[in-house]
Design a protein around this motif. Sequence first.
Motif, PDB file in Angstrom:
ATOM      1  N   UNK A 185       0.757  -1.223   0.115  1.00 57.44           N
ATOM      2  CA  UNK A 185      -0.076   0.141  -0.076  1.00 57.44           C
ATOM      3  C   UNK A 185       0.816   1.374  -0.036  1.00 57.44           C
ATOM      4  N   UNK A 186       0.352   2.386  -0.973  1.00 55.11           N
ATOM      5  CA  UNK A 186       1.187   3.616  -0.701  1.00 55.11           C
ATOM      6  C   UNK A 186      -0.124   4.526   0.004  1.00 55.11           C
ATOM      7  N   UNK A 187       0.284   5.134   1.133  1.00 51.38           N
ATOM      8  CA  UNK A 187      -0.397   5.930   1.859  1.00 51.38           C
ATOM      9  C   UNK A 187       0.001   7.358   1.642  1.00 51.38           C
ATOM     10  N   UNK A 188      -0.990   8.218   1.432  1.00 50.51           N
ATOM     11  CA  UNK A 188      -0.445   9.699   0.880  1.00 50.51           C
ATOM     12  C   UNK A 188      -1.256  10.303   2.583  1.00 50.51           C
ATOM     13  N   UNK A 189      -0.276  11.295   3.036  1.00 48.32           N
ATOM     14  CA  UNK A 189      -0.721  12.069   4.120  1.00 48.32           C
ATOM     15  C   UNK A 189      -0.794  13.305   3.640  1.00 48.32           C
ATOM     16  N   UNK A 190      -2.137  14.058   3.843  1.00 49.64           N
ATOM     17  CA  UNK A 190      -2.118  15.464   3.686  1.00 49.64           C
ATOM     18  C   UNK A 190      -2.362  16.203   5.001  1.00 49.64           C
ATOM     19  N   UNK A 191      -1.437  16.850   5.329  1.00 42.81           N
ATOM     20  CA  UNK A 191      -1.702  17.714   6.565  1.00 42.81           C
ATOM     21  C   UNK A 191      -0.897  19.006   6.464  1.00 42.81           C
ATOM     22  N   UNK A 192      -1.345  19.954   6.942  1.00 43.91           N
ATOM     23  CA  UNK A 192      -0.533  21.285   6.968  1.00 43.91           C
ATOM     24  C   UNK A 192       0.330  21.377   8.090  1.00 43.91           C
ATOM     25  N   UNK A 193       0.184  20.423   9.230  1.00 46.01           N
ATOM     26  CA  UNK A 193       1.122  20.657  10.272  1.00 46.01           C
ATOM     27  C   UNK A 193       2.474  19.566   9.908  1.00 46.01           C
ATOM     28  N   UNK A 194       3.500  20.372   9.811  1.00 43.39           N
ATOM     29  CA  UNK A 194       4.763  19.598   9.177  1.00 43.39           C
ATOM     30  C   UNK A 194       5.182  18.521  10.212  1.00 43.39           C
TER      31      UNK A 194
ATOM     32  N   UNK B  35      -9.095  19.956   9.001  1.00 46.61           N
ATOM     33  CA  UNK B  35      -8.834  21.467   8.921  1.00 46.61           C
ATOM     34  C   UNK B  35      -7.801  21.959   8.455  1.00 46.61           C
ATOM     35  N   UNK B  36      -7.623  22.457   7.187  1.00 52.25           N
ATOM     36  CA  UNK B  36      -6.371  22.990   6.684  1.00 52.25           C
ATOM     37  C   UNK B  36      -6.636  24.348   6.033  1.00 52.25           C
ATOM     38  N   UNK B  37      -5.643  24.986   6.044  1.00 50.27           N
ATOM     39  CA  UNK B  37      -5.829  26.339   5.249  1.00 50.27           C
ATOM     40  C   UNK B  37      -6.156  26.048   3.752  1.00 50.27           C
ATOM     41  N   UNK B  38      -7.341  26.951   3.160  1.00 48.54           N
ATOM     42  CA  UNK B  38      -7.389  26.624   1.679  1.00 48.54           C
ATOM     43  C   UNK B  38      -8.609  25.773   1.684  1.00 48.54           C
ATOM     44  N   UNK B  39      -8.305  24.563   0.876  1.00 52.86           N
ATOM     45  CA  UNK B  39      -8.831  23.406   0.781  1.00 52.86           C
ATOM     46  C   UNK B  39      -8.753  22.499   1.792  1.00 52.86           C
ATOM     47  N   UNK B  40      -9.893  21.975   2.771  1.00 53.48           N
ATOM     48  CA  UNK B  40      -9.955  21.207   3.713  1.00 53.48           C
ATOM     49  C   UNK B  40      -9.812  19.681   3.404  1.00 53.48           C
ATOM     50  N   UNK B  41      -9.874  18.749   4.200  1.00 54.94           N
ATOM     51  CA  UNK B  41      -9.960  17.182   3.828  1.00 54.94           C
ATOM     52  C   UNK B  41     -11.248  16.777   3.108  1.00 54.94           C
ATOM     53  N   UNK B  42     -12.392  17.267   3.950  1.00 57.65           N
ATOM     54  CA  UNK B  42     -13.643  17.029   3.279  1.00 57.65           C
ATOM     55  C   UNK B  42     -13.712  17.756   1.879  1.00 57.65           C
ATOM     56  N   UNK B  43     -13.252  18.889   1.673  1.00 55.10           N
ATOM     57  CA  UNK B  43     -13.654  19.390   0.505  1.00 55.10           C
ATOM     58  C   UNK B  43     -12.590  18.655  -0.810  1.00 55.10           C
ATOM     59  N   UNK B  44     -11.639  18.230  -0.205  1.00 54.60           N
ATOM     60  CA  UNK B  44     -10.472  17.463  -1.021  1.00 54.60           C
ATOM     61  C   UNK B  44     -11.047  16.261  -1.613  1.00 54.60           C
ATOM     62  N   UNK B  45     -11.774  15.514  -0.775  1.00 54.74           N
ATOM     63  CA  UNK B  45     -12.420  14.344  -1.098  1.00 54.74           C
ATOM     64  C   UNK B  45     -13.640  14.521  -1.824  1.00 54.74           C
ATOM     65  N   UNK B  46     -14.310  15.470  -1.694  1.00 56.11           N
ATOM     66  CA  UNK B  46     -15.334  15.989  -2.634  1.00 56.11           C
ATOM     67  C   UNK B  46     -14.947  16.067  -4.157  1.00 56.11           C
ATOM     68  N   UNK B  47     -13.889  16.920  -3.988  1.00 53.52           N
ATOM     69  CA  UNK B  47     -13.044  17.191  -5.272  1.00 53.52           C
ATOM     70  C   UNK B  47     -12.487  15.894  -6.148  1.00 53.52           C
TER      71      UNK B  47
END
Length: 123
Positions: A8-17, A60-72
């Motif tokens: 599996x390739x897991x992709x993490x998207x989070x604004x907190x480094x 919750x991230x600046x700009x597009x959040x996780x729910x909005x990304x999933x919808x996109x």
Amino acid sequence: MNRTADALRITIIDDDQSVRESLLDLLEVLGYSVKTFASAREFLESSSIPDTNCLLLDISMPGMGGVDLNLELKRRAIDIPVVFMTGHAQDAVINEARKAGTCLFKPFASKELRSAIELAVNP
């Protein structure tokens, strides 16, 4: 289809480094291949979408959040299993996230994370 961690390739998207780095380390120890992004936009503009088997999305991230990304992604007819993550208890947003996938509350244990990923990719 049952998939093992090393496939599996897991992709993490989070604004907190610090969250990205700690999850990267943890998931690699658990045997996953991992890629990280600081924003939804960065991920959408990358070539990583076809290689991603599961997304770990901060709600919750600046700009597009996780729910909005999933919808996109759904709008683009891209179906990637999702595990949402949040450190905030915003009922309306969490309810939307739960409709689309699992939602973990930060901080969470490695066992919770692994179970959520397994559930997402092997429903």
